[in-house]
Design a protein around this motif. Structure first.
Motif, PDB file in Angstrom:
ATOM      1  N   ASN A 151      39.918  42.614  33.101  1.00  0.00           N
ATOM      2  CA  ASN A 151      41.359  42.459  33.360  1.00  0.00           C
ATOM      3  C   ASN A 151      41.851  43.465  34.398  1.00  0.00           C
ATOM      4  OD1 ASN A 151      41.580  40.348  31.599  1.00  0.00           O
ATOM      5  ND2 ASN A 151      42.503  41.517  29.950  1.00  0.00           N
ATOM      6  N   TRP A 152      41.370  44.699  34.313  1.00  0.00           N
ATOM      7  CA  TRP A 152      41.770  45.723  35.282  1.00  0.00           C
ATOM      8  C   TRP A 152      41.310  45.357  36.689  1.00  0.00           C
ATOM      9  CZ3 TRP A 152      38.595  48.826  38.317  1.00  0.00           C
ATOM     10  CH2 TRP A 152      39.252  49.833  39.026  1.00  0.00           C
ATOM     11  N   ALA A 153      40.068  44.862  36.820  1.00  0.00           N
ATOM     12  CA  ALA A 153      39.550  44.496  38.140  1.00  0.00           C
ATOM     13  C   ALA A 153      40.308  43.304  38.721  1.00  0.00           C
ATOM     14  CB  ALA A 153      38.057  44.177  38.039  1.00  0.00           C
ATOM     15  N   LEU A 154      40.637  42.330  37.886  1.00  0.00           N
ATOM     16  CA  LEU A 154      41.387  41.174  38.375  1.00  0.00           C
ATOM     17  C   LEU A 154      42.791  41.564  38.808  1.00  0.00           C
ATOM     18  CD1 LEU A 154      40.264  38.463  35.776  1.00  0.00           C
ATOM     19  CD2 LEU A 154      39.580  38.645  38.181  1.00  0.00           C
ATOM     20  N   GLN A 155      43.391  42.513  38.105  1.00  0.00           N
ATOM     21  CA  GLN A 155      44.725  42.979  38.514  1.00  0.00           C
ATOM     22  C   GLN A 155      44.648  43.732  39.837  1.00  0.00           C
ATOM     23  OE1 GLN A 155      46.961  45.001  35.354  1.00  0.00           O
ATOM     24  NE2 GLN A 155      45.726  43.906  33.845  1.00  0.00           N
ATOM     25  N   GLN A 156      43.597  44.500  40.035  1.00  0.00           N
ATOM     26  CA  GLN A 156      43.446  45.223  41.291  1.00  0.00           C
ATOM     27  C   GLN A 156      43.245  44.277  42.462  1.00  0.00           C
ATOM     28  OE1 GLN A 156      43.884  48.546  41.567  1.00  0.00           O
ATOM     29  NE2 GLN A 156      44.391  48.469  39.377  1.00  0.00           N
ATOM     30  N   LEU A 157      42.677  43.093  42.181  1.00  0.00           N
ATOM     31  CA  LEU A 157      42.476  42.103  43.240  1.00  0.00           C
ATOM     32  C   LEU A 157      43.716  41.259  43.499  1.00  0.00           C
ATOM     33  CD1 LEU A 157      38.867  40.873  42.329  1.00  0.00           C
ATOM     34  CD2 LEU A 157      39.546  42.379  44.220  1.00  0.00           C
ATOM     35  N   GLY A 158      44.783  41.512  42.742  1.00  0.00           N
ATOM     36  CA  GLY A 158      46.033  40.811  42.988  1.00  0.00           C
ATOM     37  C   GLY A 158      46.355  39.716  41.995  1.00  0.00           C
ATOM     38  N   PHE A 159      45.553  39.548  40.965  1.00  0.00           N
ATOM     39  CA  PHE A 159      45.830  38.520  39.954  1.00  0.00           C
ATOM     40  C   PHE A 159      46.618  39.162  38.812  1.00  0.00           C
ATOM     41  CE2 PHE A 159      41.931  37.268  42.108  1.00  0.00           C
ATOM     42  CZ  PHE A 159      42.218  35.964  42.484  1.00  0.00           C
TER      43      PHE A 159
END
Length: 327
Positions: free
Chosen positions: A166-174
């Motif tokens: 979830n943290w990585a997806l948020q960092q990618l803009g999701f």
């Protein structure tokens, strides 16, 4: 004229030459007592196998033919009901939905395992000595990780609040994946379980296929390159026919292991949400433990064994037929 007479016995005639025997040379007879020792040496392993494998299977077959619930588990007076449990099971719509989900889970997982394992094996074959050793060591370490530990790691990776995914997806803009509950959605939980099983199974398959690739003669590759064959043509005409027996063996093993996957599903989702990740092994345990219907659980286990045996028999028959028809 003096006659000289010889005294003593006349010389013996020469012994006739023995004909060479046309049959096999006579073998020394074995001692009668020597034939017992091999059986005595094998007996402990055979008895252990009978106790650990054959006895539980026979016991499960017996329970599936009885009315065996919690009362019968305590008192032990389980009456025989014949095939009633199997009729109840086979007329249950939920059971057939679980069967379809089990075969879908097996098919998707096995296809991904074999594709990724083949690609990894081909990559290892083209690496240098140091890189090859590093990749093989990483595969062995991933393969040696206990199932519970790997399942726990995946649970934390996809945790709704503290998960790395979830943290990585948020960092990618999701931004929609902030505190996204992966295990609350059936499709997402099913996908995570497939990824977990594939991640655990690829190392064994890749290492086994790599060991088969190194046995392919280099002269065949050189001849194919001289003829101007592309990389895809070399794999389909040279590599795959040579490693096909090992490939089929790994495929059959992965079918068995994926079909009976239980620990990962039980620890991660317990078959949920709803029945989204319930497969036949999970269904059998749920029926036996949650509903206290040990007879139906045993019947579900027996049906699973018969289904798996039928699939493997048909698969091996087709494989042997293709081998016999091959030039």
């Amino acid at each position: 004229m003096t006659v000289i007479r010889e005294t003593g016995a006349p010389p013996a005639p020469p012994a006739p030459l023995s004909r060479p025997s046309r049959g096999r040379p006579a073998l020394p007879r074995r001692r009668r007592g020597g034939g017992v020792w091999p059986y005595l040496l094998v007996a402990p392993t055979l008895l252990g196998t009978l106790y650990l494998l054959v006895y539980p299977l026979a016991r499960a077959v017996l329970i599936s033919l009885q009315d065996f619930q919690l009362r019968q588990l305590i008192l032990g007076d389980a009456p025989f009901v014949g095939l009633r449990n199997y009729r109840t099971l086979l007329t249950d719509d939920r059971f057939w939905e679980v069967v379809r989900r089990t075969f879908l889970f097996m098919a998707v997982s096995v296809v991904l395992i074999m594709v990724f394992a083949t690609l990894v094996a081909l990559m290892i074959e083209r690496l240098g000595r140091v890189a090859r050793t590093t990749v093989l060591s990483a595969l062995v370490l991933a393969w040696a990780m206990p199932v519970i530990a790997a399942t726990t790691v995946f649970q934390w990776l996809f945790h709704s609040e503290f998960g790395v995914v979830n943290w990585a997806l948020q960092q990618l803009g999701f931004g929609s994946f902030e505190r996204y509950p992966w295990f609350a959605h059936g499709t997402a939980a099913f996908t995570i379980l497939v990824l977990l099983v594939v991640w655990q199974s690829v190392p064994f398959a890749a290492i086994t296929l790599y060991s088969a690739l190194v046995t392919v003669p280099t002269e065949l590759y050189e001849s194919a390159r001289i003829d101007g064959a592309s990389a895809r043509r070399v794999f389909s005409a040279v590599t795959f026919p040579m490693i096909r027996p090992i490939f089929m063996l790994v495929l059959s093993l992965e079918v068995i292991w994926t079909f009976k996957a239980f620990v990962q599903i039980w620890v991660m989702t317990n078959g949920g949400p709803g029945d989204a990740t319930t497969t036949l092994p999970v269904y059998a345990v749920q029926t036996a433990l949650s509903s206290q219907r040990y007879d139906l659980g045993s019947a579900a286990s027996m049906v699973s064994v018969l289904m798996m045996a039928t699939v493997l028999v048909l698969y091996f028959r087709q494989m042997f037929r293709q081998e016999s028809e091959a030039p």
